[in-house]
Design a protein around this motif. Structure first.
Motif, PDB file in Angstrom:
ATOM      1  N   VAL A 125       7.642   8.122 -10.078  1.00  0.00           N
ATOM      2  CA  VAL A 125       7.739   7.379  -9.060  1.00  0.00           C
ATOM      3  C   VAL A 125       7.980   7.785  -7.808  1.00  0.00           C
ATOM      4  CG1 VAL A 125       7.613   5.011  -8.091  1.00  0.00           C
ATOM      5  CG2 VAL A 125       6.559   5.157 -10.858  1.00  0.00           C
ATOM      6  N   GLY A 126       9.555   8.200  -7.768  1.00  0.00           N
ATOM      7  CA  GLY A 126      10.344   8.408  -7.126  1.00  0.00           C
ATOM      8  C   GLY A 126       9.902   9.667  -5.971  1.00  0.00           C
ATOM      9  N   SER A 127       9.019  10.345  -6.863  1.00  0.00           N
ATOM     10  CA  SER A 127       8.537  11.716  -5.956  1.00  0.00           C
ATOM     11  C   SER A 127       6.933  10.800  -5.635  1.00  0.00           C
ATOM     12  CB  SER A 127       7.933  12.714  -7.032  1.00  0.00           C
ATOM     13  OG  SER A 127       5.997  11.652  -7.976  1.00  0.00           O
ATOM     14  N   TYR A 128       6.194   9.519  -5.656  1.00  0.00           N
ATOM     15  CA  TYR A 128       5.435   8.655  -4.615  1.00  0.00           C
ATOM     16  C   TYR A 128       5.376   8.714  -3.348  1.00  0.00           C
ATOM     17  CZ  TYR A 128       3.154   7.773  -9.551  1.00  0.00           C
ATOM     18  OH  TYR A 128       1.628   8.275 -10.500  1.00  0.00           O
ATOM     19  N   SER A 129       4.381   9.383  -2.467  1.00  0.00           N
ATOM     20  CA  SER A 129       4.467   8.171  -1.312  1.00  0.00           C
ATOM     21  C   SER A 129       4.468   6.241  -0.995  1.00  0.00           C
ATOM     22  CB  SER A 129       3.046   8.822  -0.520  1.00  0.00           C
ATOM     23  OG  SER A 129       2.664   7.824  -1.030  1.00  0.00           O
ATOM     24  N   HIS A 130       5.113   6.327   0.246  1.00  0.00           N
ATOM     25  CA  HIS A 130       5.018   4.023   0.422  1.00  0.00           C
ATOM     26  C   HIS A 130       3.732   3.825  -0.115  1.00  0.00           C
ATOM     27  CE1 HIS A 130       5.682   0.762   1.690  1.00  0.00           C
ATOM     28  NE2 HIS A 130       4.519   0.545   2.126  1.00  0.00           N
ATOM     29  N   GLY A 131       2.288   4.046   0.467  1.00  0.00           N
ATOM     30  CA  GLY A 131       0.885   4.522  -0.254  1.00  0.00           C
ATOM     31  C   GLY A 131       0.930   3.839  -1.600  1.00  0.00           C
ATOM     32  N   MET A 132       1.375   4.774  -2.769  1.00  0.00           N
ATOM     33  CA  MET A 132       1.368   5.018  -3.754  1.00  0.00           C
ATOM     34  C   MET A 132       2.114   3.800  -3.928  1.00  0.00           C
ATOM     35  SD  MET A 132       1.375   9.462  -4.292  1.00  0.00           S
ATOM     36  CE  MET A 132       0.984   9.844  -5.720  1.00  0.00           C
ATOM     37  N   ARG A 133       3.018   3.486  -4.248  1.00  0.00           N
ATOM     38  CA  ARG A 133       3.796   2.639  -4.910  1.00  0.00           C
ATOM     39  C   ARG A 133       2.935   1.405  -4.352  1.00  0.00           C
ATOM     40  NH1 ARG A 133       8.224   5.685  -2.714  1.00  0.00           N
ATOM     41  NH2 ARG A 133       8.462   4.530  -0.756  1.00  0.00           N
ATOM     42  N   GLN A 134       2.828   1.036  -2.922  1.00  0.00           N
ATOM     43  CA  GLN A 134       1.594   0.273  -2.693  1.00  0.00           C
ATOM     44  C   GLN A 134       0.204  -0.078  -3.785  1.00  0.00           C
ATOM     45  OE1 GLN A 134       3.575  -1.922  -0.260  1.00  0.00           O
ATOM     46  NE2 GLN A 134       1.497  -2.401   0.299  1.00  0.00           N
ATOM     47  N   VAL A 185       5.133  -9.102  -3.167  1.00  0.00           N
ATOM     48  CA  VAL A 185       5.817  -9.786  -1.489  1.00  0.00           C
ATOM     49  C   VAL A 185       6.887  -8.591  -1.243  1.00  0.00           C
ATOM     50  CG1 VAL A 185       7.222 -11.189  -0.287  1.00  0.00           C
ATOM     51  CG2 VAL A 185       5.872 -12.339  -2.424  1.00  0.00           C
ATOM     52  N   ASP A 186       6.195  -8.124   0.131  1.00  0.00           N
ATOM     53  CA  ASP A 186       6.876  -7.389   0.581  1.00  0.00           C
ATOM     54  C   ASP A 186       6.827  -5.752   0.069  1.00  0.00           C
ATOM     55  OD1 ASP A 186       8.452  -8.316   2.835  1.00  0.00           O
ATOM     56  OD2 ASP A 186      10.034  -8.802   1.525  1.00  0.00           O
ATOM     57  N   ASP A 187       8.058  -4.501   0.153  1.00  0.00           N
ATOM     58  CA  ASP A 187       6.962  -3.611  -0.896  1.00  0.00           C
ATOM     59  C   ASP A 187       7.619  -3.649  -2.465  1.00  0.00           C
ATOM     60  OD1 ASP A 187       6.236  -2.687   1.313  1.00  0.00           O
ATOM     61  OD2 ASP A 187       8.552  -1.882   2.861  1.00  0.00           O
ATOM     62  N   PRO A 188       6.626  -3.537  -3.137  1.00  0.00           N
ATOM     63  CA  PRO A 188       6.959  -3.286  -4.575  1.00  0.00           C
ATOM     64  C   PRO A 188       8.043  -2.515  -5.151  1.00  0.00           C
ATOM     65  CG  PRO A 188       4.601  -2.429  -4.559  1.00  0.00           C
ATOM     66  CD  PRO A 188       5.041  -2.696  -2.609  1.00  0.00           C
ATOM     67  N   VAL A 189       9.342  -2.428  -6.255  1.00  0.00           N
ATOM     68  CA  VAL A 189       9.714  -1.994  -6.412  1.00  0.00           C
ATOM     69  C   VAL A 189       9.812  -1.854  -7.544  1.00  0.00           C
ATOM     70  CG1 VAL A 189      12.793  -1.658  -6.618  1.00  0.00           C
ATOM     71  CG2 VAL A 189      11.393  -3.081  -4.745  1.00  0.00           C
ATOM     72  N   PHE A 190      10.316  -0.002  -7.859  1.00  0.00           N
ATOM     73  CA  PHE A 190       9.963   0.488  -9.060  1.00  0.00           C
ATOM     74  C   PHE A 190      10.908   1.590  -9.412  1.00  0.00           C
ATOM     75  CE2 PHE A 190       5.715  -0.422  -8.088  1.00  0.00           C
ATOM     76  CZ  PHE A 190       4.948  -1.010  -8.672  1.00  0.00           C
ATOM     77  N   TYR A 191      11.460   1.849 -10.635  1.00  0.00           N
ATOM     78  CA  TYR A 191      12.434   2.660 -11.088  1.00  0.00           C
ATOM     79  C   TYR A 191      11.635   4.015 -10.812  1.00  0.00           C
ATOM     80  CZ  TYR A 191      14.837  -1.102 -13.562  1.00  0.00           C
ATOM     81  OH  TYR A 191      14.615  -2.181 -13.787  1.00  0.00           O
ATOM     82  N   GLY A 192      12.781   4.867 -10.003  1.00  0.00           N
ATOM     83  CA  GLY A 192      12.164   6.164  -9.365  1.00  0.00           C
ATOM     84  C   GLY A 192      11.851   7.434  -9.949  1.00  0.00           C
ATOM     85  N   ASN A 193      13.230   6.932 -11.716  1.00  0.00           N
ATOM     86  CA  ASN A 193      13.041   7.823 -12.041  1.00  0.00           C
ATOM     87  C   ASN A 193      12.307   8.160 -13.739  1.00  0.00           C
ATOM     88  OD1 ASN A 193      14.360   5.974 -13.305  1.00  0.00           O
ATOM     89  ND2 ASN A 193      15.934   7.364 -14.284  1.00  0.00           N
ATOM     90  N   MET A 194      11.178   7.113 -13.260  1.00  0.00           N
ATOM     91  CA  MET A 194      10.304   6.659 -14.350  1.00  0.00           C
ATOM     92  C   MET A 194       8.867   7.079 -14.178  1.00  0.00           C
ATOM     93  SD  MET A 194      12.120   3.518 -16.356  1.00  0.00           S
ATOM     94  CE  MET A 194      10.842   3.022 -16.903  1.00  0.00           C
ATOM     95  N   THR A 195       8.189   7.485 -14.816  1.00  0.00           N
ATOM     96  CA  THR A 195       6.685   7.848 -14.200  1.00  0.00           C
ATOM     97  C   THR A 195       6.051   6.403 -14.007  1.00  0.00           C
ATOM     98  OG1 THR A 195       5.866   7.213 -16.807  1.00  0.00           O
ATOM     99  CG2 THR A 195       6.518   9.897 -16.334  1.00  0.00           C
ATOM    100  N   ALA A 196       4.512   6.190 -13.354  1.00  0.00           N
ATOM    101  CA  ALA A 196       4.225   5.070 -12.958  1.00  0.00           C
ATOM    102  C   ALA A 196       3.737   4.552 -14.674  1.00  0.00           C
ATOM    103  CB  ALA A 196       3.452   5.431 -12.374  1.00  0.00           C
ATOM    104  N   ARG A 197       3.273   4.797 -15.676  1.00  0.00           N
ATOM    105  CA  ARG A 197       2.780   4.823 -17.192  1.00  0.00           C
ATOM    106  C   ARG A 197       4.380   3.746 -17.609  1.00  0.00           C
ATOM    107  NH1 ARG A 197      -1.263   5.371 -19.940  1.00  0.00           N
ATOM    108  NH2 ARG A 197      -3.405   6.674 -19.001  1.00  0.00           N
TER     109      ARG A 197
END
Length: 180
Positions: A82-91, A35-47
Protein backbone atom coordinates in the motif's frame (compact mmCIF):
# COMPACT_ATOMS: atom_id res chain seq x y z
CA UNK A 1 -21.07 11.45 15.65
CA UNK A 2 -22.61 8.36 14.07
CA UNK A 3 -19.27 6.50 14.42
CA UNK A 4 -19.07 7.64 18.04
CA UNK A 5 -15.90 9.69 17.43
CA UNK A 6 -17.56 12.77 18.93
CA UNK A 7 -20.48 12.98 21.31
CA UNK A 8 -23.66 14.98 20.93
CA UNK A 9 -24.42 17.80 23.34
CA UNK A 10 -27.96 16.46 23.31
CA UNK A 11 -29.91 13.76 21.52
CA UNK A 12 -28.51 10.77 19.68
CA UNK A 13 -28.02 9.17 16.27
CA UNK A 14 -29.77 5.90 15.52
CA UNK A 15 -28.59 3.05 13.29
CA UNK A 16 -31.35 0.50 12.87
CA UNK A 17 -32.53 -0.01 16.46
CA UNK A 18 -29.22 1.05 18.05
CA UNK A 19 -28.67 4.50 19.53
CA UNK A 20 -25.30 6.20 19.41
CA UNK A 21 -23.59 6.86 21.78
CA UNK A 22 -25.41 4.42 24.13
CA UNK A 23 -25.36 1.35 21.81
CA UNK A 24 -22.31 2.38 19.78
CA UNK A 25 -20.75 -1.09 19.62
CA UNK A 26 -23.93 -2.68 18.29
CA UNK A 27 -24.50 0.16 15.82
CA UNK A 28 -20.94 -0.21 14.50
CA UNK A 29 -21.65 -3.86 13.61
CA UNK A 30 -24.00 -2.56 10.91
CA UNK A 31 -21.70 0.16 9.54
CA UNK A 32 -18.64 0.56 7.38
CA UNK A 33 -16.87 3.66 6.22
CA UNK A 34 -14.18 6.21 6.86
CA UNK A 35 -13.69 9.81 7.86
CA UNK A 36 -10.99 11.90 6.17
CA UNK A 37 -8.26 9.82 4.54
CA UNK A 38 -8.24 6.07 5.22
CA UNK A 39 -4.96 4.90 6.76
CA UNK A 40 -3.26 1.57 6.10
CA UNK A 41 0.00 -0.20 6.80
CA UNK A 42 2.25 0.91 3.95
CA UNK A 43 4.64 -2.03 4.24
CA UNK A 44 1.80 -4.54 3.77
CA UNK A 45 -0.16 -5.44 0.65
CA UNK A 46 -3.76 -4.39 0.16
CA UNK A 47 -4.87 -8.00 0.72
CA UNK A 48 -2.94 -8.26 4.00
CA UNK A 49 -4.34 -4.90 5.17
CA UNK A 50 -7.90 -6.02 4.42
CA UNK A 51 -7.30 -9.38 6.11
CA UNK A 52 -5.76 -7.82 9.23
CA UNK A 53 -8.10 -4.87 9.61
CA UNK A 54 -11.13 -6.90 8.57
CA UNK A 55 -10.62 -9.58 11.21
CA UNK A 56 -10.99 -6.92 13.89
CA UNK A 57 -14.72 -7.05 13.09
CA UNK A 58 -15.14 -10.78 12.49
CA UNK A 59 -14.10 -13.46 10.05
CA UNK A 60 -13.07 -12.44 6.55
CA UNK A 61 -12.80 -14.88 3.66
CA UNK A 62 -10.24 -14.60 0.88
CA UNK A 63 -13.16 -14.70 -1.55
CA UNK A 64 -14.71 -11.60 0.04
CA UNK A 65 -11.36 -9.78 -0.05
CA UNK A 66 -11.09 -10.59 -3.76
CA UNK A 67 -14.68 -9.43 -4.30
CA UNK A 68 -14.25 -6.02 -2.65
CA UNK A 69 -10.93 -5.43 -4.42
CA UNK A 70 -12.71 -6.09 -7.71
CA UNK A 71 -15.60 -3.80 -6.74
CA UNK A 72 -13.23 -0.87 -6.26
CA UNK A 73 -10.98 -1.62 -9.23
CA UNK A 74 -7.93 -2.78 -7.30
CA UNK A 75 -7.89 -6.48 -8.14
CA UNK A 76 -4.70 -6.12 -10.18
CA UNK A 77 -2.92 -4.31 -7.32
CA UNK A 78 -4.12 -6.39 -4.36
CA UNK A 79 -0.66 -7.95 -4.00
CA UNK A 80 1.17 -4.60 -4.05
CA UNK A 81 2.33 -2.84 -0.92
CA UNK A 82 0.00 0.00 0.00
CA UNK A 83 3.00 2.33 0.45
CA UNK A 84 3.29 2.37 -3.34
CA UNK A 85 -0.37 3.41 -3.78
CA UNK A 86 -1.46 6.84 -4.93
CA UNK A 87 -3.87 8.82 -2.77
CA UNK A 88 -6.74 7.80 -5.02
CA UNK A 89 -5.84 4.11 -4.72
CA UNK A 90 -5.85 4.42 -0.91
CA UNK A 91 -9.32 6.01 -1.17
CA UNK A 92 -10.49 2.99 -3.16
CA UNK A 93 -8.93 0.63 -0.62
CA UNK A 94 -10.75 2.54 2.13
CA UNK A 95 -14.02 1.89 0.35
CA UNK A 96 -13.09 -1.80 -0.01
CA UNK A 97 -12.49 -2.00 3.75
CA UNK A 98 -15.79 -0.23 4.41
CA UNK A 99 -17.62 -2.84 2.31
CA UNK A 100 -15.76 -5.90 3.64
CA UNK A 101 -18.48 -7.05 6.06
CA UNK A 102 -21.50 -6.17 3.87
CA UNK A 103 -22.71 -3.35 6.10
CA UNK A 104 -26.27 -2.01 6.07
CA UNK A 105 -24.92 1.54 6.25
CA UNK A 106 -21.78 2.89 4.57
CA UNK A 107 -20.46 6.32 5.55
CA UNK A 108 -18.03 7.88 3.09
CA UNK A 109 -16.33 11.21 3.70
CA UNK A 110 -15.23 12.78 0.38
CA UNK A 111 -14.73 9.36 -1.28
CA UNK A 112 -13.70 10.80 -4.66
CA UNK A 113 -10.97 13.00 -3.18
CA UNK A 114 -7.73 12.45 -5.04
CA UNK A 115 -9.24 10.31 -7.78
CA UNK A 116 -8.74 10.94 -11.48
CA UNK A 117 -11.90 11.58 -13.57
CA UNK A 118 -12.36 7.88 -14.44
CA UNK A 119 -11.83 6.90 -10.81
CA UNK A 120 -14.43 9.47 -9.72
CA UNK A 121 -16.89 8.05 -12.25
CA UNK A 122 -16.19 4.49 -11.04
CA UNK A 123 -16.74 5.42 -7.38
CA UNK A 124 -19.97 7.23 -8.23
CA UNK A 125 -21.24 4.15 -10.04
CA UNK A 126 -20.23 1.93 -7.12
CA UNK A 127 -22.19 4.16 -4.72
CA UNK A 128 -25.25 4.00 -6.99
CA UNK A 129 -24.91 0.20 -7.20
CA UNK A 130 -24.73 -0.09 -3.42
CA UNK A 131 -27.98 1.88 -3.22
CA UNK A 132 -29.62 -0.39 -5.78
CA UNK A 133 -28.59 -3.38 -3.64
CA UNK A 134 -30.28 -1.86 -0.61
CA UNK A 135 -27.25 -0.48 1.21
CA UNK A 136 -27.74 2.98 2.66
CA UNK A 137 -24.82 5.27 1.80
CA UNK A 138 -24.15 8.48 3.70
CA UNK A 139 -21.94 10.61 1.50
CA UNK A 140 -20.25 13.63 3.02
CA UNK A 141 -19.08 16.15 0.46
CA UNK A 142 -18.56 19.87 0.08
CA UNK A 143 -19.07 19.44 -3.66
CA UNK A 144 -22.80 19.81 -4.27
CA UNK A 145 -22.37 18.64 -7.86
CA UNK A 146 -20.95 15.36 -6.52
CA UNK A 147 -24.00 14.95 -4.27
CA UNK A 148 -26.36 15.61 -7.20
CA UNK A 149 -24.67 12.92 -9.28
CA UNK A 150 -25.09 10.07 -6.77
CA UNK A 151 -27.68 10.91 -4.13
CA UNK A 152 -31.45 10.79 -4.21
CA UNK A 153 -31.82 12.55 -0.83
CA UNK A 154 -29.62 15.13 0.87
CA UNK A 155 -29.36 17.06 4.07
CA UNK A 156 -27.48 20.25 4.77
CA UNK A 157 -25.90 20.59 8.20
CA UNK A 158 -24.73 23.92 9.58
CA UNK A 159 -23.04 24.23 12.97
CA UNK A 160 -24.11 20.71 13.90
CA UNK A 161 -27.79 21.16 13.07
CA UNK A 162 -29.78 19.86 10.12
CA UNK A 163 -31.13 22.97 8.41
CA UNK A 164 -32.80 21.36 5.41
CA UNK A 165 -33.26 17.87 4.01
CA UNK A 166 -35.18 16.19 1.24
CA UNK A 167 -34.97 15.01 -2.35
CA UNK A 168 -31.88 16.35 -4.10
CA UNK A 169 -34.02 17.74 -6.91
CA UNK A 170 -35.87 19.93 -4.38
CA UNK A 171 -32.67 21.18 -2.76
CA UNK A 172 -30.98 22.15 -6.02
CA UNK A 173 -30.15 25.88 -6.03
CA UNK A 174 -32.46 28.08 -8.13
CA UNK A 175 -33.17 31.78 -8.36
CA UNK A 176 -35.46 31.26 -5.36
CA UNK A 177 -32.88 29.15 -3.52
CA UNK A 178 -33.53 28.02 0.01
CA UNK A 179 -31.55 30.27 2.36
CA UNK A 180 -29.43 28.21 4.69
Amino acid sequence: LIFGLIYPTSGYAQVLEHRVPEDRREALRHMGGFVDDPVFYGNMTARKNLRLLGTMNGDVSEERITEVLEMVGLSERGGSKVGSYSHGMRQRLGIALALLHNPDLVILDEPTSGLDPQGMKDVRELIRELGRRGTTVFLSSHLLHEVELVCNRAGIVRRGRMVVQGPVSRLRPTDNAVKV
